[in-house]
Scaffold this active site. Structure first.
Site, mmCIF file in Angstrom:
data_model
loop_
_atom_site.group_PDB
_atom_site.id
_atom_site.type_symbol
_atom_site.label_atom_id
_atom_site.label_comp_id
_atom_site.label_asym_id
_atom_site.label_seq_id
_atom_site.Cartn_x
_atom_site.Cartn_y
_atom_site.Cartn_z
ATOM 1 N N HIS A 272 11.854 -4.248 -4.186
ATOM 2 C CA HIS A 272 12.053 -2.826 -4.476
ATOM 3 C C HIS A 272 13.331 -2.369 -3.777
ATOM 4 O O HIS A 272 13.382 -2.292 -2.549
ATOM 5 C CB HIS A 272 10.838 -2.020 -3.996
ATOM 6 C CG HIS A 272 9.618 -2.273 -4.829
ATOM 7 N ND1 HIS A 272 8.343 -2.211 -4.326
ATOM 8 C CD2 HIS A 272 9.516 -2.597 -6.146
ATOM 9 C CE1 HIS A 272 7.494 -2.477 -5.315
ATOM 10 N NE2 HIS A 272 8.173 -2.712 -6.418
ATOM 11 N N GLU A 275 13.826 0.217 -0.858
ATOM 12 C CA GLU A 275 13.057 0.023 0.375
ATOM 13 C C GLU A 275 13.899 -0.719 1.409
ATOM 14 O O GLU A 275 13.629 -1.846 1.806
ATOM 15 C CB GLU A 275 11.742 -0.684 0.044
ATOM 16 C CG GLU A 275 10.863 0.206 -0.829
ATOM 17 C CD GLU A 275 9.593 -0.455 -1.344
ATOM 18 O OE1 GLU A 275 8.851 0.211 -2.080
ATOM 19 O OE2 GLU A 275 9.349 -1.638 -1.019
ATOM 20 N N HIS A 370 8.104 -4.963 2.254
ATOM 21 C CA HIS A 370 8.347 -3.688 1.557
ATOM 22 C C HIS A 370 8.501 -2.569 2.589
ATOM 23 O O HIS A 370 8.304 -2.774 3.782
ATOM 24 C CB HIS A 370 7.158 -3.347 0.649
ATOM 25 C CG HIS A 370 7.047 -4.235 -0.544
ATOM 26 N ND1 HIS A 370 7.251 -3.789 -1.823
ATOM 27 C CD2 HIS A 370 6.750 -5.569 -0.643
ATOM 28 C CE1 HIS A 370 7.081 -4.795 -2.666
ATOM 29 N NE2 HIS A 370 6.782 -5.890 -1.978
ATOM 30 N N GLU A 443 4.254 -4.058 4.899
ATOM 31 C CA GLU A 443 4.835 -2.737 4.675
ATOM 32 C C GLU A 443 5.330 -2.175 5.998
ATOM 33 O O GLU A 443 4.714 -2.393 7.039
ATOM 34 C CB GLU A 443 3.778 -1.773 4.113
ATOM 35 C CG GLU A 443 3.235 -2.158 2.746
ATOM 36 C CD GLU A 443 4.091 -1.611 1.601
ATOM 37 O OE1 GLU A 443 5.123 -0.957 1.874
ATOM 38 O OE2 GLU A 443 3.706 -1.857 0.437
HETATM 39 ZN ZN LIG Z 1 7.649 -1.806 -2.394
#
Ligand SMILES: [Zn+2]
Length: 537
Positions: A272, A275, A370, A443
């Site tokens: 992504h 990010e 992420h 994350e």
């Molecule tokens: Zn992501």
């Protein structure tokens, strides 16, 4: 260029009048009806640079501007990342940082970012945009008290983030961004420098290119399927340059001898593109693994690290938030990636499948990094398995990481098989790989981590993100030192604070101040309970 028509309203569903065709390019914002030469104070906005994003600027007053994020290329649903410059400013105050002096209302400029595609945001919790300027090139956060996040009746009751800022140096160009930028070019320079060090335990390969020969035909076809403005088509076709999908291998050369058995840890980041913290964490992992730290040396001796640090180089280059150049969320296409539409993902998946089919290779960890736009701290997502023991073993790594990293929250870590996460790397590989493999999404918050309570949010810095990466790398030693599956115990025993803490007792409940932490309480408490009953010896 900016869409000049004043439609004013926008939202998650973009109407045809609201289409923003590209980034603003040295766009001077003049008051309505003004015909003369631009003067000092007529702000010039620009986002035509790498990872730039600003689609449109509306002049409200000399001291207030509405800003529109350019949606992801070929996918108008995603509008979060912004990154633009402002110049030709009028000096208004000598104090850098946008502080507003009482009684000097003319000294500040208000920017309203009016077309976010998400409603939940860390702006509610104190997050603030980043700023730097020509003479002060280090990024810093605008003071939280100058940032407002609210539903705005003037913009279809969309959520608007407004921030007040004082320009203090007329000759400076100011740059504003959603979070610390980390561009494709920055990664290339970083990897070039690593290569120049000629370390025999570091190898950089080209796993693929972001656009394959002939795929421009598919791109043209894509425009027919997903109609976009002509300007944007031109922009996209200009961007059809081949960007590198780098693959790093970090291990002692002995592990790469023909016939040698390999325990592999596979790490990916930046699927992504918006990010950016993911890249700082990934760089922290790489920095540690190539270092002379004794733990790094032990890890290189026993493990093979494969790292793809930027899975979506085009999206990063273009300043997208979530999608590839052709508008695909690559983290929903793991099940069946196309070599034409998702070439980088296809390349990584092919490599993983080759490794899976090689009897000499045991792919033990897959971690996809992420950044999270609504949660605090670092935390993980893992899979749910029917096999009780496998499920228990999967919870071990995040538990150990929690002990090593003050910003990592085990209480926010959750295990799920939500339909919405099907097609992610973590879910797909969790279903493919054998029962001694562990697949996680790591994350990390775009904003901050909590130490000891909801009032003590510590904003992340670039260095703090990298430190989390170093702690992720260190944690592999703890895992393998404890794991009875490893025949050779790993040495040396590090003297760090985790040694003083009894294993699997995460005494601090980090992340409890987060309003979203209660998302999946049953699964989390289940994992926690299982962990505490787990014997690793
Ligand atoms: Zn992501």
């Amino acid at each position: 260029m900016a869409e000049r028509s004043r439609t004013a309203e926008t939202g998650s569903a973009i109407g045809s009048d609201d289409i923003i065709a590209g980034n603003v390019s040295k766009y001077t914002v003049l008051p309505a009806g003004y015909c003369g030469q631009p003067k000092k104070g007529h702000l010039i906005f620009d986002a035509c640079f790498e990872s730039g994003n600003l689609g449109r600027v509306d002049h409200i007053t000399e001291f207030e501007y509405d800003l529109f994020i350019r949606p992801d290329t070929c996918n108008p649903r995603f509008r979060v990342w912004f990154n633009f410059t402002v110049e030709n400013v009028k000096e208004s105050q000598s104090l850098f940082g946008g502080l507003i002096a009482k009684g000097t209302s003319k000294s500040r400029v208000i920017f309203n970012v009016v077309n976010f595609s998400k409603t939940k945001s860390l702006y509610r919790d104190g997050m603030a945009p980043m700023v730097k300027s020509t003479s002060r090139p280090k990024w810093q956060r605008i003071p939280s008290k100058n940032v407002y996040y609210y539903r705005c009746p003037d913009h279809r009751r969309n959520y608007v983030m407004s921030f007040a800022f004082c320009f203090d140096r007329e000759d400076d160009t100011y740059q504003f961004a959603y979070c610390y930028p980390y561009t494709y070019t920055r990664l290339q320079h970083y990897l070039d420098n690593l290569q120049r060090r000629n370390m025999d335990y570091f190898c950089r390969e080209l796993l693929g290119l972001s656009v394959l020969p002939g795929s421009h035909l598919l791109s043209l076809h894509t425009f027919l399927v997903f109609p976009v403005a002509v300007d944007l088509q031109v922009l996209l076709l200009q961007q059809l340059q081949k960007r590198q999908l780098d693959l790093l291998t970090i291990t002692s050369p002995a592990n790469l001898r023909p016939g040698a058995e390999q325990k592999v840890v596979f790490i990916t980041a930046r699927v992504h593109p918006g990010e950016t913290p993911s890249s700082f964490v990934c760089q922290g992992i790489i920095d540690f693994l190539v270092s002379q730290h004794p733990i790094a040396k032990v890890l290189r001796d026993h493990l093979v690290f494969k790292i793809a640090p930027m899975l979506n180089p085009d999206g990063v280059y273009l300043g997208n938030y979530r999608c590839s150049l052709m508008g695909f969320d690559l983290n929903r296409h793991w099940a069946n990636p196309s070599p034409w539409a998702h070439p980088t993902l296809h390349g990584v998946k092919q490599l993983i499948i080759e490794m899976y089919n090689n009897p000499k290779i045991n792919l033990e960890f897959y971690i996809d990094i992420h950044a999270h736009s609504t949660m605090m701290n670092g935390f993980m997502y893992g899979n749910i398995f029917e096999d009780e023991e496998r499920f228990q073993r999967q919870a071990v790594f995040p538990k150990l990481l929690c002990q090593n990293a003050e910003d990592f929250s085990y209480s926010s870590t959750s295990f799920n098989r939500d339909a919405v996460k099907a097609g992610t790397g973590r879910r797909f590989l969790g279903g493919l790989l054998n029962d001694t493999s562990y697949c996680y999404t790591l994350e990390v918050s775009f904003y901050s981590y909590i130490l000891g309570g909801p009032t003590s949010a510590v904003p992340y810095t670039e260095a703090a993100y990298m430190k989390l990466g170093r702690n992720v790398a260190r944690t592999f030693l703890d895992y393998y030192r404890l794991n009875s599956l490893v025949e050779r115990p790993l040495a040396p025993t590090p003297k760090s604070r985790k040694e003083k803490t009894p294993l699997f007792k995460c005494t601090t409940q980090r992340g409890q101040g987060n309003s979203h932490a209660g998302g999946k309480p049953e699964k989390r408490s289940q994992a926690h309970r299982k962990d505490q009953s787990l014997s690793m010896q």
